[in-house]
Design a protein around this motif. Sequence first.
Motif, mmCIF file in Angstrom:
data_model
loop_
_atom_site.group_PDB
_atom_site.id
_atom_site.type_symbol
_atom_site.label_atom_id
_atom_site.label_comp_id
_atom_site.label_asym_id
_atom_site.label_seq_id
_atom_site.Cartn_x
_atom_site.Cartn_y
_atom_site.Cartn_z
ATOM 1 N N MET A 79 -19.628 94.637 -13.277
ATOM 2 C CA MET A 79 -19.496 93.304 -13.000
ATOM 3 C C MET A 79 -20.367 92.436 -14.005
ATOM 4 O O MET A 79 -19.731 91.313 -14.473
ATOM 5 C CB MET A 79 -20.387 93.012 -11.716
ATOM 6 C CG MET A 79 -20.119 91.619 -11.186
ATOM 7 S SD MET A 79 -18.501 90.975 -10.949
ATOM 8 C CE MET A 79 -18.610 89.356 -10.605
ATOM 9 N N ARG A 80 -21.487 92.654 -14.365
ATOM 10 C CA ARG A 80 -22.263 91.825 -15.257
ATOM 11 C C ARG A 80 -22.063 92.342 -16.733
ATOM 12 O O ARG A 80 -22.549 93.246 -16.977
ATOM 13 C CB ARG A 80 -23.781 91.748 -14.896
ATOM 14 C CG ARG A 80 -24.220 91.093 -13.901
ATOM 15 C CD ARG A 80 -25.634 90.970 -13.704
ATOM 16 N NE ARG A 80 -25.852 89.978 -12.657
ATOM 17 C CZ ARG A 80 -27.295 89.622 -12.324
ATOM 18 N NH1 ARG A 80 -28.204 90.265 -12.870
ATOM 19 N NH2 ARG A 80 -27.590 88.699 -11.308
ATOM 20 N N THR A 96 -20.980 97.643 -9.647
ATOM 21 C CA THR A 96 -21.975 96.366 -9.486
ATOM 22 C C THR A 96 -23.210 96.940 -9.117
ATOM 23 O O THR A 96 -23.499 97.822 -8.374
ATOM 24 C CB THR A 96 -21.317 95.482 -8.277
ATOM 25 O OG1 THR A 96 -22.364 94.329 -8.526
ATOM 26 C CG2 THR A 96 -21.287 95.852 -7.197
ATOM 27 N N SER A 101 -17.132 88.339 -17.829
ATOM 28 C CA SER A 101 -17.640 89.063 -16.593
ATOM 29 C C SER A 101 -16.512 90.060 -16.408
ATOM 30 O O SER A 101 -15.364 89.969 -16.681
ATOM 31 C CB SER A 101 -17.907 88.032 -15.529
ATOM 32 O OG SER A 101 -16.674 87.588 -15.107
ATOM 33 N N SER A 151 -16.992 96.134 -23.757
ATOM 34 C CA SER A 151 -16.688 94.660 -23.496
ATOM 35 C C SER A 151 -15.452 94.437 -22.715
ATOM 36 O O SER A 151 -14.576 95.337 -22.782
ATOM 37 C CB SER A 151 -16.983 93.742 -24.656
ATOM 38 O OG SER A 151 -15.876 93.973 -25.584
ATOM 39 N N SER A 206 -20.412 87.120 -5.709
ATOM 40 C CA SER A 206 -19.448 87.638 -7.207
ATOM 41 C C SER A 206 -18.472 88.523 -6.746
ATOM 42 O O SER A 206 -17.766 88.631 -7.398
ATOM 43 C CB SER A 206 -20.690 88.237 -8.241
ATOM 44 O OG SER A 206 -21.554 87.003 -8.406
ATOM 45 N N GLN A 254 -13.799 88.297 -14.486
ATOM 46 C CA GLN A 254 -12.688 87.894 -15.383
ATOM 47 C C GLN A 254 -11.870 88.981 -15.985
ATOM 48 O O GLN A 254 -10.711 88.514 -16.202
ATOM 49 C CB GLN A 254 -13.232 87.118 -16.545
ATOM 50 C CG GLN A 254 -14.021 85.858 -15.956
ATOM 51 C CD GLN A 254 -14.837 85.249 -17.016
ATOM 52 O OE1 GLN A 254 -15.665 85.954 -17.790
ATOM 53 N NE2 GLN A 254 -15.144 83.896 -16.972
#
Length: 436
Positions: free
Chosen positions: A59-60, A86, A65, A39, A93, A68
Amino acid sequence: MDAATPLPTILFVDDEPNILSSLRRLFRGQGYRILTADSGAAGLELLRQQAVDLVISDMRMPIMSGAQFLEAVRSEWPGTMRLLLTGYADVQSILDAINRGEIYRYITKPWDDNDIQLIVRHTLERQRLQHEKQRLELLTHTQNEALKALNASLEDKVRQRTADLSKAHDGLLCFNAKLKTNFLLSIKVFSNLIEMRGGGLAGHALRVADLARKLAVRLDCDDATVQDVFVAAMLHNIGQIGLSDELLALPQTAMSGEQLGQYRKHPVRAEQLLMPLDELRGAALLVRAHQERFDGTGYPDQLAALAIPLGARILALASDYDKLQIGMMMPKKLRPEEARAAVLHSRGKRYDPAVVDAFVQMLDAALVPVREPAHATVVVPVAAVQPGMTLAKDLVLPDGSLLLSADHVLDAGLVRQIINYEKTLLHPLRLTVYHD
């Protein structure tokens, strides 16, 4: 990689364990230290605990995210390179991640193993070059400030100028340890500093180095000796940095006894300056002995004949031949043929007969008209270099430093070294070789 150099550290951040496992397997054994986090928050915690060179983030991810997370990395650790991983074509995005996290590149899922390895290698190389650029900029700034102070001191009285230069001389002793890791740059700094003193020395070191290197090759010296001769020639006047401008401007034949005694200390001073650097110790011995005479009446140690290192015997002739032409040994400047005659006159006295003979042969060869077609040459990129090729010209790096001398026959090992060395440069190398 040198055992003392730490491995580059890469941090992979992804909420999917299988992705992290795949990346770890892919980069295992590639010469990197690998860290993983599931994470953004876990990744930030790792970054607070240890230094990381490169972050590759998905990315996700839930809660935080990739955009961030990378924005936080950019804010707290701007020197850490950032890549985005990604798996979907959401242009907005990706742009958001680029703008907020200032990422270097983005990689799409599924990735190609060769592509991602190449991207990582290029990214880390870019980071290394950025660090080197910052280091060189700082060094250049320091040197420029020192040169500004030196130029300003030229408007002061002779005593003050001499005192300032004496401080610079003492400062060079302190800087030797730092310059040890940058061998070629050290040579340029020292040589340029000496020739800034004037007295007709501009270009003297480079001319002497070129002549001395050619003589060493003609006398069948090994590569290590040729290198020491070249370096010693570039630095042979470094011991004069503490001498006054007036003394340096005098030809040796016009010096008083006291002035001559002061001047003759410069080979020993030069050796003291160069000895702390392991890479310069061979050259330091040659610089100390380059004012010895073949008949034993030189200085500082009154060595004679073959007791004088061959490199020093070569350097003595090369330096005097140039000084005779620029008026540093006699009140008037000599023409090349007059300087040659002066060297021949001192054969067996000031100079080694074998070195003089090689010198004369080299000059005579340059005057002989070419009766047969010269060997054709061709300029080739590194990728086209083959074992057995012979360099027609010196291989000089973009910064002006010598990598390999002309007439060097390339074997398979040297070809591999040149290919690997080119990878560390910003611009490709091109070699001039003889063409059959």
